[in-house]
Design a protein around this motif. Structure first.
Motif, PDB file in Angstrom:
ATOM      1  N   LEU A 190      21.102  97.822 135.032  1.00 32.42           N
ATOM      2  CA  LEU A 190      22.212  98.767 135.165  1.00 32.42           C
ATOM      3  C   LEU A 190      22.574  98.892 136.636  1.00 32.42           C
ATOM      4  N   PHE A 191      23.797  98.452 136.965  1.00 27.82           N
ATOM      5  CA  PHE A 191      24.286  98.576 138.329  1.00 27.82           C
ATOM      6  C   PHE A 191      25.320  99.681 138.343  1.00 27.82           C
ATOM      7  N   GLU A 192      25.019 100.747 139.017  1.00 24.08           N
ATOM      8  CA  GLU A 192      25.854 101.953 138.981  1.00 24.08           C
ATOM      9  C   GLU A 192      26.220 102.297 137.542  1.00 24.08           C
ATOM     10  N   GLY A 193      25.264 102.137 136.663  1.00 26.74           N
ATOM     11  CA  GLY A 193      25.445 102.500 135.272  1.00 26.74           C
ATOM     12  C   GLY A 193      26.013 101.394 134.399  1.00 26.74           C
ATOM     13  N   LEU A 194      26.507 100.298 135.002  1.00 28.40           N
ATOM     14  CA  LEU A 194      27.122  99.204 134.242  1.00 28.40           C
ATOM     15  C   LEU A 194      26.053  98.182 133.853  1.00 28.40           C
ATOM     16  N   ASP A 195      25.977  97.866 132.571  1.00 30.01           N
ATOM     17  CA  ASP A 195      24.955  96.927 132.112  1.00 30.01           C
ATOM     18  C   ASP A 195      25.385  95.483 132.429  1.00 30.01           C
ATOM     19  N   LEU A 196      24.807  94.917 133.469  1.00 31.62           N
ATOM     20  CA  LEU A 196      25.246  93.590 133.948  1.00 31.62           C
ATOM     21  C   LEU A 196      25.073  92.508 132.901  1.00 31.62           C
ATOM     22  N   LEU A 197      24.031  92.627 132.087  1.00 30.53           N
ATOM     23  CA  LEU A 197      23.760  91.560 131.121  1.00 30.53           C
ATOM     24  C   LEU A 197      24.770  91.569 129.968  1.00 30.53           C
ATOM     25  N   ALA A 198      25.585  92.618 129.911  1.00 27.21           N
ATOM     26  CA  ALA A 198      26.586  92.693 128.848  1.00 27.21           C
ATOM     27  C   ALA A 198      27.992  92.367 129.352  1.00 27.21           C
ATOM     28  N   GLN A 199      28.100  91.942 130.621  1.00 28.87           N
ATOM     29  CA  GLN A 199      29.441  91.685 131.185  1.00 28.87           C
ATOM     30  C   GLN A 199      29.888  90.244 130.963  1.00 28.87           C
ATOM     31  N   ASP A 200      31.202  90.041 130.905  1.00 25.32           N
ATOM     32  CA  ASP A 200      31.711  88.680 130.759  1.00 25.32           C
ATOM     33  C   ASP A 200      31.699  87.973 132.119  1.00 25.32           C
ATOM     34  N   PRO A 201      31.788  86.624 132.125  1.00 24.95           N
ATOM     35  CA  PRO A 201      31.676  85.868 133.373  1.00 24.95           C
ATOM     36  C   PRO A 201      32.675  86.306 134.450  1.00 24.95           C
ATOM     37  N   ALA A 202      33.896  86.655 134.058  1.00 29.09           N
ATOM     38  CA  ALA A 202      34.906  87.032 135.057  1.00 29.09           C
ATOM     39  C   ALA A 202      34.501  88.323 135.769  1.00 29.09           C
ATOM     40  N   THR A 203      34.005  89.288 135.014  1.00 25.03           N
ATOM     41  CA  THR A 203      33.559  90.550 135.610  1.00 25.03           C
ATOM     42  C   THR A 203      32.377  90.294 136.545  1.00 25.03           C
ATOM     43  N   LEU A 204      31.465  89.439 136.096  1.00 23.79           N
ATOM     44  CA  LEU A 204      30.293  89.147 136.927  1.00 23.79           C
ATOM     45  C   LEU A 204      30.696  88.483 138.235  1.00 23.79           C
TER      46      LEU A 204
END
Ligand SMILES: Nc1ncnc2c1ncn2[C@@H]1O[C@H](COP(=O)(O)OP(=O)(O)OP(=O)(O)O)[C@@H](O)[C@H]1O
Ligand SMILES: [Mg+2]
Length: 339
Positions: free
Chosen positions: A75-89
């Motif tokens: 969780l980066f500032e509350g955002l679950d990085l492992l659930a993000q799409d490639p563009a967001t990452l």
């Protein structure tokens, strides 16, 4: 004050990553949990192969080919990085979280000048004008302790000394003003004087309130200079998580951390490139053949039958904690054994 203010900068929860290798399946990151608070510098230490770099890469959601995430959340500032799409990452990497890689040679493109590489970062992540980009690039190079940004910009990586290359890496890592910087062994290849300058620079990156630093290092004297909290990794697991003041003061809880500290060479100002971590008798067990029970038990002077048979529990004392049946709950150096 919004609820976001209360969130830590980064929280890793029970992260486990497996990899298929020739020797078999290994789990180089195993049930790893930790927090980096806003304004905090956290050090990650451990012998070669313990999983430090893979843990650092995980925070960018970068995994080697063939890696499998078995469990966990980042969780980066509350955002679950492992659930993000490639563009967001891609947006988060560099812009919000950046990494200074262990091998500066491989992270810098040898056929492009430093200036071209730095300008490219701004072109792909911002809509600044070319003139403004040139100014900002010069500013970042100066912030990284390179007083002649024009000359550095025109140079190719191989034309720079190791210390200057590392400063360029830092300039690139701080270019987009990220909230979290991961510095993977940033001082390993440098001579002691330059290493100390780089450490000073790294500690100045972190703003008192909002920014965080994960400092991966073999060198406990460097860790002592720069960190608020120390994580110790052994065979893929975090075995200690303690405030630096306690770690270097009354002492760490885990026998492995104690052994690391105790066998540190005298004269801590000395940086040794060839043998950065002191020798502890015995070897790290291979990840494809870990012993039952505690992975450190075969090298631990305190281990008993239970340590060899059962997985050790996480035990805390105040803000310190260790994965051990018999942590050193020291009061003035006297170990208190818990049954
Ligand atoms: N791409 C990969 N494929 C297979 N195994 C890997 C890969 N990357 C790392 N490993 C293994 O995972 C384990 C952890 O590696 P990692 O690079 O994270 O260790 P480290 O603590 O950073 O070591 P060092 O101090 O040498 O940099 C090691 O046993 C390593 O051999
Ligand atoms: Mg590494």
């Amino acid at each position: 004050m919004g609820s976001e203010e209360a969130l830590p900068l980064l929280e890793v929860r029970h992260l486990s990553v497996s990899l298929g290798t020739r020797e078999g399946e290994i789990r180089p990151v195993s049930d790893v949990s930790f927090v980096i608070g806003k304004g905090e510098a956290v050090a990650l230490v451990g012998e070669s192969g313990s999983g430090k770099t893979l843990t650092g890469l995980s925070l960018l959601a970068l995994f080697p080919p063939g890696a499998r995430i078995d469990s966990g959340q980042i969780l980066f500032e509350g955002l679950d990085l492992l659930a993000q799409d490639p563009a967001t990452l891609r947006k988060i990497r560099g812009q919000r979280i950046s990494m200074i890689f262990q091998e500066p040679q491989s992270a810098l493109n040898p056929v492009l000048t430093v200036g071209t590489q730095m300008r490219e970062l701004f072109k792909s992540h911002t809509d600044l004008s070319d003139i403004r980009i040139r100014e900002v690039v010069a500013d970042r190079l100066r912030s990284a302790g390179l007083p002649d940004p024009g000359r550095i910009s025109r140079s190719y990586p191989h034309q720079l000394s190791g210390g200057m290359r590392q400063r360029v890496m830092i300039a690139m890592a701080i270019a987009l003003d990220p909230r979290l910087v991961i510095a993977d062994e940033p001082t390993t290849a440098l001579d002691p004087t330059v290493a100390l300058q780089i450490l000073t620079l790294l500690s100045s990156i972190r703003d008192g309130r909002t920014k965080g630093l994960l400092f991966i290092s073999h060198d406990l004297s460097h860790v002592r200079r720069i960190s608020d909290r120390v994580l110790v990794m052994y065979a893929g697991r975090i075995v200690e998580n303690s405030p630096a003041r306690r770690f270097f003061g009354t002492g760490p809880l885990h026998p492995y951390s104690r052994a690391l500290l105790a066998s540190r060479p005298e004269g801590t100002g000395r940086t040794r490139k060839d043998a950065p971590l002191p020798a502890i008798p015995g070897q790290v067990p291979p990840l494809w053949n870990l012993p039952e029970g505690c992975a450190f038990a075969p090298r631990c002077s305190r281990a008993d039958e239970r340590c060899r048979m059962e997985a050790p529990p996480w035990q805390s004392e105040g803000e310190a904690g260790a994965l051990c049946f018999y942590p050193d709950r020291t009061t003035m150096g006297a170990p208190l054994h818990v049954a």
